[in-house]
Scaffold this active site. Structure first.
Site, PDB file in Angstrom:
ATOM      1  N   ARG A 174       0.871  -1.173   0.000  1.00 35.22           N
ATOM      2  CA  ARG A 174       0.000   0.000   0.000  1.00 35.22           C
ATOM      3  C   ARG A 174       0.913   1.230   0.000  1.00 35.22           C
ATOM      4  NH1 ARG A 174      -2.821  -3.760  -0.667  1.00 35.22           N
ATOM      5  NH2 ARG A 174      -4.873  -4.239   0.280  1.00 35.22           N
ATOM      6  N   LYS A 232       2.651 -15.051  -6.672  1.00 33.43           N
ATOM      7  CA  LYS A 232       1.300 -15.112  -7.241  1.00 33.43           C
ATOM      8  C   LYS A 232       1.308 -14.532  -8.651  1.00 33.43           C
ATOM      9  CE  LYS A 232       0.258 -12.910  -3.494  1.00 33.43           C
ATOM     10  NZ  LYS A 232      -0.411 -12.121  -2.426  1.00 33.43           N
ATOM     11  N   ASP A 266      -5.702 -12.604  -0.663  1.00 37.88           N
ATOM     12  CA  ASP A 266      -5.934 -13.083   0.702  1.00 37.88           C
ATOM     13  C   ASP A 266      -6.464 -14.513   0.671  1.00 37.88           C
ATOM     14  OD1 ASP A 266      -5.225 -10.513   1.539  1.00 37.88           O
ATOM     15  OD2 ASP A 266      -7.300  -9.818   1.416  1.00 37.88           O
TER      16      ASP A 266
END
Length: 314
Positions: A174, A232, A266
């Site tokens: 973030r 990922k 998540d």
């Protein structure tokens, strides 16, 4: 020892209220929203609890309607709520999310400055006295919230090491929460270096390591000292590697229609962490991560697609 003393997983972070648009268009023009819970660590806690794990969640909730809603979410999802305190006089953070008809990444606006959770500090560790967990899950959001939260995250990681708990870390970048890019990279990579499992997205890994390919990103973190890395790759699956020499690409799970991409990472963490705690090998854990991540993107809320044990396919 208290009833909360024996946990499978402990995590800590900021619980947010999500107001998700029920109609397409810019957030300034939307008139109807639906309320959900949100927050990366809370999403992971909910997902693991639905799979039957005993999960504790350390946070501070606002002294307001949003905070009371989130306290009810914790109770409803079966998360050990002993460590979620109400911060008197503080408000709870929340976020707005747009609805995208084509399944692309939505527009998100956060309202979290000065929130109850951002006021956490190392003193909050006192609520964990007498508590042990097999595993600690952290993300890069907690240390970005405030200097106090950064110290808390560091102490949690140190505590896990002292207790012999395994540690997973999702960078969950973030950038707007950090003073500058250099501090963000230094802090995030510091946590990754002491983790048993690091879960960067491909774009995150490129920013944090300066390397382009999944295998090179994984090698960067293994050289820092991480035990295992799963990069990922979105619809393309995941690349996993560990200190024991495993190197594998796990294919993604195709879905017919993407409703909302938020929360997929998540869900991926839920899959990988739960599988590793069950003793599955890293590539099989990544396969479960891909399956749960693919399920999450087919639902509107961050947690709606997180499966129960009965719904788990992998």
């Amino acid at each position: 020892m208290s009833a909360s003393a024996a946990l499978d997983v402990l995590t800590a972070g900021e619980a947010l209220v999500l107001l998700a648009a029920e109609e397409t268009g810019g957030l300034h023009a939307v008139e109807r929203f639906r309320r959900f819970s949100a927050g990366a660590e809370l999403n992971v806690a909910i997902g693991l609890a639905r799979l039957g794990l005993r999960v504790g969640y350390l946070t501070r909730l606002g002294d307001d309607a949003f905070g009371r809603f989130l306290a009810e979410v914790l109770r409803r999802e079966g998360i050990v709520a002993d460590f979620a305190s109400v911060d008197q006089g503080s408000s709870n953070g929340f976020m707005l999310k747009s609805l995208e008809a084509d399944g692309t990444d939505p527009q998100i606006e956060y309202f979290r400055r000065g929130s109850a959770a951002s006021r956490m500090h190392a003193g909050d560790l006192a609520r964990l006295d007498g508590t042990r967990a097999r595993h600690l899950h952290l993300t890069g959001i907690l240390p970005a919230l405030s200097p106090g939260c950064s110290e808390l995250a560091q102490r949690l990681a140190e505590r896990a090491r002292e207790q012999g708990s395994s540690l997973s870390f999702d960078p969950n970048l973030r950038p707007r929460l950090w003073p500058d890019r250099e501090q963000m990279i230094r802090s995030i990579n510091g946590f990754a270096a002491i983790s048993d499992l690091v879960l960067p997205g491909l774009a995150e890994g490129r920013l944090l390591t300066g390397r382009a390919q999944p295998d090179d990103i994984a090698d960067f973190y293994l050289a820092l000292g991480a035990g295992a890395v799963v990069v990922k790759l979105g619809p393309d699956g995941a690349y996993c590697a560990n200190q024991q020499g495993l190197r594998a690409h796990v294919p993604g799970v195709q879905v017919k229609r993407v409703v909302d991409t938020v929360g997929a990472g998540d869900g991926f963490a839920v899959g990988v962490v739960s599988a590793l705690l069950e003793g599955l090998p890293l590539d099989a854990a990544a396969q479960r991560g891909c399956a749960i991540g693919a399920r999450v993107v087919q639902f509107p809320g961050d947690c709606d697609g997180l499966p129960t044990r009965a719904q788990l396919q992998v």
